[in-house]
Design a protein around this motif. Structure first.
Motif, mmCIF file in Angstrom:
data_model
loop_
_atom_site.group_PDB
_atom_site.id
_atom_site.type_symbol
_atom_site.label_atom_id
_atom_site.label_comp_id
_atom_site.label_asym_id
_atom_site.label_seq_id
_atom_site.Cartn_x
_atom_site.Cartn_y
_atom_site.Cartn_z
ATOM 1 N N GLN A 155 0.799 -1.234 0.000
ATOM 2 C CA GLN A 155 0.000 0.000 0.000
ATOM 3 C C GLN A 155 0.832 1.286 0.000
ATOM 4 O OE1 GLN A 155 -2.653 -0.928 -0.771
ATOM 5 N NE2 GLN A 155 -2.743 -2.979 0.093
ATOM 6 N N ILE A 156 2.135 1.147 -0.195
ATOM 7 C CA ILE A 156 2.989 2.337 -0.085
ATOM 8 C C ILE A 156 2.574 3.490 -1.016
ATOM 9 C CG2 ILE A 156 5.363 3.194 -0.261
ATOM 10 C CD1 ILE A 156 6.221 0.376 0.585
ATOM 11 N N PRO A 157 2.336 3.275 -2.299
ATOM 12 C CA PRO A 157 1.991 4.416 -3.166
ATOM 13 C C PRO A 157 0.745 5.161 -2.685
ATOM 14 C CG PRO A 157 2.339 2.415 -4.461
ATOM 15 C CD PRO A 157 2.388 2.006 -3.035
ATOM 16 N N MET A 158 -0.260 4.391 -2.280
ATOM 17 C CA MET A 158 -1.499 5.010 -1.792
ATOM 18 C C MET A 158 -1.219 5.878 -0.568
ATOM 19 S SD MET A 158 -4.488 5.127 -2.728
ATOM 20 C CE MET A 158 -5.533 6.359 -2.029
ATOM 21 N N MET A 159 -0.409 5.318 0.349
ATOM 22 C CA MET A 159 -0.055 6.036 1.573
ATOM 23 C C MET A 159 0.595 7.369 1.259
ATOM 24 S SD MET A 159 0.068 4.124 4.625
ATOM 25 C CE MET A 159 1.077 5.461 5.087
ATOM 26 N N ILE A 160 1.563 7.301 0.321
ATOM 27 C CA ILE A 160 2.285 8.527 -0.022
ATOM 28 C C ILE A 160 1.321 9.558 -0.579
ATOM 29 C CG2 ILE A 160 4.003 9.495 -1.611
ATOM 30 C CD1 ILE A 160 5.617 6.947 -1.244
ATOM 31 N N PHE A 161 0.381 9.103 -1.392
ATOM 32 C CA PHE A 161 -0.580 10.016 -1.972
ATOM 33 C C PHE A 161 -1.414 10.704 -0.886
ATOM 34 C CE2 PHE A 161 -4.882 10.761 -3.627
ATOM 35 C CZ PHE A 161 -4.558 11.742 -4.559
ATOM 36 N N ILE A 162 -1.903 9.899 0.058
ATOM 37 C CA ILE A 162 -2.738 10.464 1.135
ATOM 38 C C ILE A 162 -1.939 11.483 1.958
ATOM 39 C CG2 ILE A 162 -4.012 9.959 3.243
ATOM 40 C CD1 ILE A 162 -4.510 7.149 2.065
ATOM 41 N N LEU A 163 -0.706 11.088 2.278
ATOM 42 C CA LEU A 163 0.121 11.975 3.097
ATOM 43 C C LEU A 163 0.418 13.276 2.374
ATOM 44 C CD1 LEU A 163 2.589 9.480 4.738
ATOM 45 C CD2 LEU A 163 0.793 10.832 5.830
ATOM 46 N N PHE A 164 0.688 13.181 1.076
ATOM 47 C CA PHE A 164 0.985 14.365 0.302
ATOM 48 C C PHE A 164 -0.201 15.330 0.305
ATOM 49 C CE2 PHE A 164 1.189 16.633 -3.805
ATOM 50 C CZ PHE A 164 2.352 17.336 -3.569
ATOM 51 N N SER A 166 -2.578 15.521 2.567
ATOM 52 C CA SER A 166 -2.722 16.113 3.899
ATOM 53 C C SER A 166 -1.702 17.219 4.107
ATOM 54 C CB SER A 166 -2.511 15.058 4.985
ATOM 55 O OG SER A 166 -3.162 13.885 4.647
ATOM 56 N N PHE A 167 -0.489 16.965 3.627
ATOM 57 C CA PHE A 167 0.576 17.943 3.784
ATOM 58 C C PHE A 167 0.194 19.256 3.104
ATOM 59 C CE2 PHE A 167 4.475 19.923 2.179
ATOM 60 C CZ PHE A 167 5.130 20.131 3.379
ATOM 61 N N LEU A 168 -0.352 19.145 1.890
ATOM 62 C CA LEU A 168 -0.783 20.344 1.170
ATOM 63 C C LEU A 168 -1.830 21.111 1.970
ATOM 64 C CD1 LEU A 168 -1.165 19.439 -2.607
ATOM 65 C CD2 LEU A 168 0.587 20.800 -1.457
#
Ligand code: ADP
Ligand code: MG
Length: 571
Positions: A155-164, A166-168
């Motif tokens: 699930q790493i790509p999905m995680m990165i997307f969600i975090l990105f 949220s960061f924005l």
């Protein structure tokens, strides 16, 4: 932010201890779901009660450790933030003490009050909050992400997307919030200013039936404050749920994805969801603490403004002691208040010889108070020179200079406490005899003795339980106790009846013959009794000489005389 860090650095030990306990707590939080997944995947599935009990016991132990960490972390965090705010307030207070009247005019007392109370509280909240969750949030977040990656690597790509995403959102929240919270503090200043003005002048307001107007002013300030608050809160009101929504939606997507890709590992899935919740929670906390950070940074800027304020009065390079003879000499002195174009004094020249009493008369706003305020260096001359005891005052240390000067201001300021305590401001170790003597000279002894508690009579704040004339006489007695060689009386007999005033001035002449006295009065009958008189109008000297001389050659003095005495209106 630098300011906040510099304070944290002083308590780095305490701060580190808090962080240590925080990491203990975080570690415990992070370990729980993993053990949970062991219980499910190994114990429950294999129906192995022994394993269930063992992992259960380990989890219990970890929970206890985590709780201990949480308690200790709270204790240290609160203590550190309290200490920092106390120090910060102390520093501001000491700084304000070093500032001259000019600085304070510019910074405004109401704003100083907001800064020393509310702004410091904002910073304290931030420091406290940051020790409680600031560190925990990113650590939990990173740890949880790491564990999710270990548990469900797909699930790493999905995680990165969600975090990105949220960061924005968090960044946008900061960018929009910062200026709004700054404005909020400014509006709070204004509100404080209006309340202070209203409360300190409540008698006048009532006497003029001006409640409506003043109420309107207050309402306007309160509304502006509320408006700014709503405006600032709206930002977090929009962004906090958005961030939550993003992460929650992320959990759903992750669940769905992992359900498709690796079913069967229920324990792992449970742990992943649990970790994802922790990530969500951390991100929520980060955006929260960033909101406090935004306010704290705005507040720190305002606190820093005071701490960095350069005293308008430079310290003398090599301060010299006062000889103490008591002459005061103005040489072509001009003075303008900062930010006002019109000079309050222009080309004032006169000399008060040691032991002389100089009367100062002139219409209101003619610069009388301004003139005498230059002598103890409440303000410094803009042009020309002012000599005290023959020395330019800019070469004298203000504290040493003021030790030899006593000022009785236009408005008698007393403090809550007993009469004796108030008088001892003039001389801390004055004996009862000295108190009585000074009060006697100020014609205050009789009325003090008439109170049931005498010198131990308790005065309310500002001496509310005394009449104007009584306050003025106490204020004079306090100045006399200081035994100054220069005595400045700024219209301080205005509330006395003519007989009492004559008695006070007579006593002063008798008891304080060696002092140089600058006596401001609106009444010609008062200044008439002085050695020489300075007549002011619009900041300029209109005449300087004895009563007789001025009556002959000073038109302004003549017209004041005519209006007060010559016209037959005896005071
Ligand atoms: P007086 O004591 O003769 O009534 P002041 O010395 O108090 O007069 O005031 C002289 C002038 O200086 C007035 O025009 C007044 O408005 C102005 N002034 C007094 N204090 C301040 C201040 N803190 N800042 C700016 N202007 C001031
Ligand atoms: Mg005045």
């Amino acid at each position: 932010m630098k300011l906040i860090l510099s304070y944290i650095r002083r308590h780095i030990g305490m701060f580190a201890t808090a962080l240590f306990f925080l990491s203990l707590e975080t570690l415990a939080d992070l370990m729980q779901p993993t053990f949970m997944s062991y219980i499910v995947d190994n114990g429950v599935k294999g129906r192995d009660v022994g394993k269930i009990l063992m992992y259960g016991a380990v989890m219990l132990g970890i929970a206890a450790l985590g709780a201990l960490g949480a308690v200790m972390r709270n204790i240290y965090a609160s203590r550190t933030s309290q200490q920092i705010s106390r120090e910060m307030r102390g520093d501001i207070y000491r700084k304000v003490q070093t500032l001259s009247f000019e600085n304070i005019d510019r910074l405004q007392p109401s704003s100083l009050i907001t800064r020393i109370t509310n702004d410091v509280t904002q910073i304290q909240n931030f420091i406290n909050g940051s020790m409680r969750i600031m560190m925990k949030a990113p650590v939990t977040c990173l740890g949880a992400i790491l564990l999710i990656i270990l548990q469900t690597p797909k699930q790493i790509p999905m995680m990165i997307f969600i975090l990105f995403l949220s960061f924005l959102l968090i960044t946008a929240n900061m960018a929009l919030g910062y200026p709004r919270f700054g404005r909020l503090q400014q509006k709070l200043d204004r509100l404080n200013e209006v309340s202070r003005e209203f409360l300190s002048s409540i008698r006048v307001v009532k006497a003029f039936c001006a409640q409506e107007q003043e109420g309107e002013k207050f309402r306007a300030a309160a509304e502006e404050f509320a408006g700014a608050g709503i405006c600032a809160m709206r930002v977090s009101a929009v962004f906090s749920p958005l961030i939550n929504l993003t992460v929650n939606a992320g959990i759903v997507v992750l669940l769905w994805l992992s359900g498709h890709q690796d079913s069967g590992q229920i324990g792992r899935l449970m742990a992943s969801v649990n970790y994802m919740t922790q990530v969500l929670f951390s991100l929520g906390m980060v955006s929260n603490i960033l909101n406090t950070a935004v306010r704290a940074v705005a507040s720190a800027g305002r606190v820093e403004e005071i701490l960095k304020e350069e005293p308008a009065q430079k310290k003398a390079a090599d301060p010299i002691a006062l000889p103490g003879n008591g002459s005061v000499s103005f040489r072509d002195v001009s003075f303008s208040y900062a930010g006002t174009p019109e000079p309050a004094l222009e080309h004032v020249t006169f000399t008060a010889e040691p032991g002389e009493t100089i009367g100062i008369i002139g219409p209101t706003g003619s610069g009388k108070s301004t003139l005498v305020n230059l002598v103890p260096r409440f303000y410094d001359v803009t042009e020309g020179r002012l000599l005290v005891d023959g020395i330019d005052v800019t070469r004298l240390d203000p504290e040493m200079l003021r030790a030899g000067i006593a000022v009785v201001p236009q408005k008698a300021l007393l403090f809550s406490g007993t009469i004796a305590e108030n008088l001892r401001w003039g001389k801390a170790d004055a004996t009862q005899e000295e108190l009585r003597q000074a009060a006697g000279t100020a014609c205050a002894d009789t009325f003090i003795q008439s109170f049931p508690d005498g010198y131990e009579t308790f005065l309310g704040q500002g001496g509310v339980n005394l009449s104007g004339g009584q306050k003025q006489r106490l204020s004079l007695a306090r100045a006399l106790l200081k035994n100054p060689h220069i005595l400045i009386l700024d219209d301080c007999t205005s509330a006395l009846d003519a007989t009492t005033e004559a008695a006070v001035l007579g006593m002063l002449r008798e008891q304080c013959a060696q002092m140089t006295v600058l006596l401001i009065s609106q009444r010609i009958s008062t200044v008439m009794r002085t050695d020489r008189i300075l007549c002011l109008q619009d900041g300029r000297v209109m005449g300087f000489g004895t009563h007789k001389e001025l009556l002959e050659n000073c038109p302004v003095y003549q017209s004041i005389y005519a209006s007060q005495i010559g016209g037959g209106q005896h005071e």
